[in-house]
Design an enzyme around this catalytic site. Structure first.
Site, PDB file in Angstrom:
ATOM      1  N   SER A  44       0.799  -1.225   0.000  1.00  0.00           N
ATOM      2  CA  SER A  44       0.000   0.000   0.000  1.00  0.00           C
ATOM      3  C   SER A  44       0.834   1.278   0.000  1.00  0.00           C
ATOM      4  CB  SER A  44      -0.945   0.017   1.209  1.00  0.00           C
ATOM      5  OG  SER A  44      -0.219   0.004   2.410  1.00  0.00           O
ATOM      6  N   LYS A  94      -5.835   4.220   8.704  1.00  0.00           N
ATOM      7  CA  LYS A  94      -4.887   5.109   8.029  1.00  0.00           C
ATOM      8  C   LYS A  94      -5.392   6.548   8.008  1.00  0.00           C
ATOM      9  CE  LYS A  94      -3.017   1.443   5.102  1.00  0.00           C
ATOM     10  NZ  LYS A  94      -2.920   0.886   3.739  1.00  0.00           N
TER      11      LYS A  94
END
Length: 796
Positions: A702, A745
């Site tokens: 990611s 996140k």
């Protein structure tokens, strides 16, 4: 006082029949002993059994057995029976009370020994014991097997001594010696003497055998046993216990099948024909007492109401809207089945699995479910579990065998339909003792758990009424077949605002009560609470926040107590100015975003086991040949992402889709003339990409677009916006793929003060409804599909 000493209740027995590592029933008639047992049972349940000296009813030996009272039963004749589990030996140093008997003791320690010499002596001991077993039928094959398998020589001595039953003085001398070599030699002498004695008895019996009539022999032996029991005061007691077992079996018969009834009845019949003092009788009696404690046929009668469920969940937990909604849906199905009379035949135990970071409320949700259902809660901690027998039970041929933890959970719950929490199911281990996940497959499968077999009970149990709830931190560690049996409900990180509300509504009132403080005595301002959350904790849940609040309460309690001793009445107020007086160390959870745009530094977003984090990915260039070096404890997937990002940026530079301010180094110009071709700019520089906190392993795809952005920045000599963070996987063709852990996140970006976040288009379309509203309002969230869109937003 010697720190090795400990206080303990003491009882004194006539014969040395209790040893460490044994579970033994002990019958007590002396009132002083009964008082000591009651006092120990109401406290730590620890007890020391000492033994009268030979020929004395007052003086007793100073070395005894320390153990735990597992169960106690008051008998009709005024005596007491306890089930005692030996743990070790101890030396009585001093008596502090005589009624009940209590004193200080010290753990018994054996002297060091020479391993080779002990091994040689053990071989002689085993040889002599085998010889004794050939002439003495009371030496069981289980004892021979146990001595072969055991590694501890002192335990081997105790096991054999418990079966030989030597004279009291010899037994105690063997028991109390701390030199293992001396113990082994003395035991060999006793075995040799017993062999000679058995030979002599055999010779005498062979002479008498032909002269005795079979009927007269049976009558003589039975009359002898009866007289011995009469002398010991045991006459009639065994019959009473057997009758009590038969009554219990008759009561549960309507709720058990023929197999279970047949097995229990068979063991009761065996016990009724056995001598009460034999070792096998103790094993069978323990078995009968265990299985008759299983709550066959007992089910909760509480009616389910989804209004009550919703109320219970809302009162116990703040936020967690999605998990609470799913739990209410589950109860709605249960209530509908109950109203339509189908619950008993159509409903099966549903297996929910709450997963998420530590401290977010997984186990407490299970507690709320149990309260709402009006059922008992049983918690099984599976972290590090390796032995299959821990769940399925030990076979009765092993010393100290017990039912498995599932069966014990039913006994503790006193019902067949408790809420059973399988904590940390992702941390179950596998070893030479078996694979516990295979047992969990059977337990959690509604088609199989109707007939779950416990090795100890030796019959099937119906677990279909049990509500199983598993908890896990990382579901990727759970084997795929086990995942198929469960329905997963994610419990994500809390936002700072949610933590503040949880602290005000739950943590602070609970800690005030726990520390004996009144509500008006301690106050924490909102500003101080926010600073605790932001600077003193690093977590997704609220466990560390509770610890910090507890620290404040302890220091407040001390301050209030000291001031009250001076005659004043004190109140403590904690604010941002004096917070450092109560808490020692600041732990910044996430570094705040830089305010200055820089070349070669980018904000990447990462998921960790304790929530989201902001990674500042750095890169530098040096003159070279276009190579890429990677550091920062990166996993294989993350290294591949970095190489992909490097290749994608090189393609953009080659195709002229990325403007660069870099110029060819002067020292390389002549070389280019010789090569007669113009090299692309990236071939003149080696890059070194580093992800800080190199001691922490990092992996996953990611960070792809973040690494591409920072490589583009260094090769184009353009700055990256400091207030932008990003997450997304990058392909070689420059496409941005979706990622996981978006909520954690974005919360991390919000805490770090980032203004703009780039996320993959697919995540933007499907996951934004799970993001807390304050996070969405505080961030500008932009969806990207190609690397060109990413660079347009990041490069200045």
């Amino acid at each position: 006082m010697n720190p090795d000493l400990f206080k303990i209740n003491i009882i004194v027995e006539e014969n040395l029949s209790v040893y460490p590592f044994m579970i033994t029933p002990v019958f007590v008639s002396n009132q002083k002993n009964i008082q000591a047992i009651n006092q120990a049972f109401s406290g730590s349940k620890k007890l020391l059994i000492a033994f009268f000296e030979e020929g004395s009813n007052e003086d007793f030996y100073r070395v005894g057995v320390v153990g735990e009272i597992m169960r106690k039963v008051a008998l009709p004749d005024g005596r007491m029976k306890i089930l005692f589990r030996g743990i070790g030996k101890a030396i009585i140093q001093e008596l502090t009370s005589h009624s009940p008997l209590e004193g200080s003791a010290q753990t018994f320690v054996y002297k060091p020994y020479n391993q080779e010499m002990i091994e040689a002596t053990l071989e002689v001991l085993r040889e002599q014991l085998q010889y004794l077993a050939n002439v003495n039928s009371s030496i069981s094959p289980e004892l021979l097997r146990a001595t072969e398998e055991a590694q501890d020589p002192n335990r081997i001595v105790d096991l054999i001594a418990s079966s030989l039953k030597p004279k009291k003085s010899q037994a105690y001398e063997l028991f109390a010696k701390d030199d293992v070599q001396e113990r082994l030699l003395l035991l060999i002498e006793l075995i040799v003497a017993d062999i000679e004695n058995q030979k002599l008895q055999r010779e005498i019996k062979s002479r008498v055998q032909n002269k005795m009539d079979k009927v007269n022999k049976e009558y003589f032996l039975k009359e002898q046993i009866r007289q011995i029991h009469k002398e010991l005061g045991l006459e009639g007691q065994k019959e009473e216990e057997i009758e009590r077992y038969r009554d219990k079996l008759a009561k549960i018969k309507p709720h058990i099948n023929e197999e279970i009834h047949k097995e229990i009845k068979r063991q009761i019949d065996r016990l009724s024909k056995m001598n009460q003092d034999s070792g096998d009788a103790n094993i069978i009696q323990n078995y009968i007492e265990w299985v008759l404690e299983i709550p066959f046929g007992k089910l909760s009668k509480e009616k389910i109401s989804i209004q009550n469920v919703q109320k219970q969940l809302d009162s116990d937990h703040y936020s967690l809207e999605k998990p609470k909604k799913r739990i209410v849906e589950y109860f709605a199905v249960k209530e509908l089945l109950a109203l339509r009379g189908k619950e008993s035949k159509d409903s099966k135990g549903t297996i929910l699995c709450f997963y998420g970071p530590p401290g977010v409320g997984k186990t407490s949700l299970a507690n709320s479910i149990a309260k709402a259902m009006g059922r008992s809660l049983v918690r099984l901690a599976l972290g590090g579990l390796e032995d299959v027998n821990e769940l399925r039970g030990h076979r009765r041929t092993y010393l100290g065998a017990m039912p498995g933890r599932i069966t014990q959970g039913l006994i503790d719950a006193k019902s067949m339909d408790p809420v059973m929490v399988l904590d940390e199911i992702d941390k179950v281990g596998r070893s030479f003792r078996g694979d516990p996940t295979s047992v969990l497959l059977e337990i959690l499968d509604p088609e199989q758990n109707k007939e779950f077999r416990d090795y100890y009970t030796n019959f099937n149990l119906d677990l279909s009424h049990v509500v199983f709830i598993a908890t896990a931190n990382d579901i990727s560690q759970i084997p795929a077949p086990l995942k198929d049996r469960m329905e997963f409900i994610q419990i994500s990180s809390y936002t700072p605002q949610e933590k503040e509300q949880i602290a005000k509504k739950y943590l602070i009132p609970q800690e005030l009560k726990k520390h004996g403080l009144k509500n008006y005595e301690v106050s924490i301002t909102s500003g101080a609470l926010k600073e605790i959350i932001e600077k003193y904790t690093r977590e997704s849940g609220v466990r560390n926040l509770r610890r910090q609040i507890a620290t404040i309460m302890r220091k407040s309690a001390q301050k209030i107590l000291l001031e009250s001793l001076d005659g004043g009445e004190s109140k403590v107020s904690i604010n941002q100015k004096n917070l450092s007086d109560f808490l020692d160390r600041i732990v910044f959870e996430i570094d705040p975003a830089d305010k200055v745009n820089r070349i070669g530094v980018v904000n990447g977003l990462a998921w960790t086991s304790v929530g989201g984090d902001v990674l500042k990915i750095e890169v530098v260039r040096v003159l070279g040949k276009g190579n890429l070096a990677l550091t920062g404890s990166l996993g294989d997937v993350m290294k591949e992402s970095a190489r992909i990002a490097h290749s994608v940026i090189k393609v953009l530079l080659s195709e002229g889709k990325l403007d660069t301010k870099l110029k060819t180094p002067k020292e390389a110009s002549h070389k280019d003339d010789k090569d007669k071709r113009v090299k692309p700019i990236y071939e003149y520089y080696d890059l070194h990409l580093h992800v800080p906190e190199g001691a922490t392993p990092k992996d996953g795809p990611s960070a792809g677009i973040a690494m591409a952005s920072v490589i583009a920045s260094i090769l184009s000599d353009r700055k990256i916006r400091a207030d932008v963070a990003m997450t997304g996987e990058l392909t070689l063709s420059g496409r941005v793929l979706p990622i996981g852990g978006l909520k954690e996140k974005l919360i991390a970006a919000y805490k770090a003060g980032v203004k703009k976040v780039l996320i993959p288009l697919k995540n933007h379309q499907r996951d934004l409804d799970e993001i807390p509203s304050e996070v969405k309002e505080g961030l500008e969230i932009i969806a990207v599909e190609k690397i060109e869109e990413v660079l347009q937003e990041t490069l200045v």
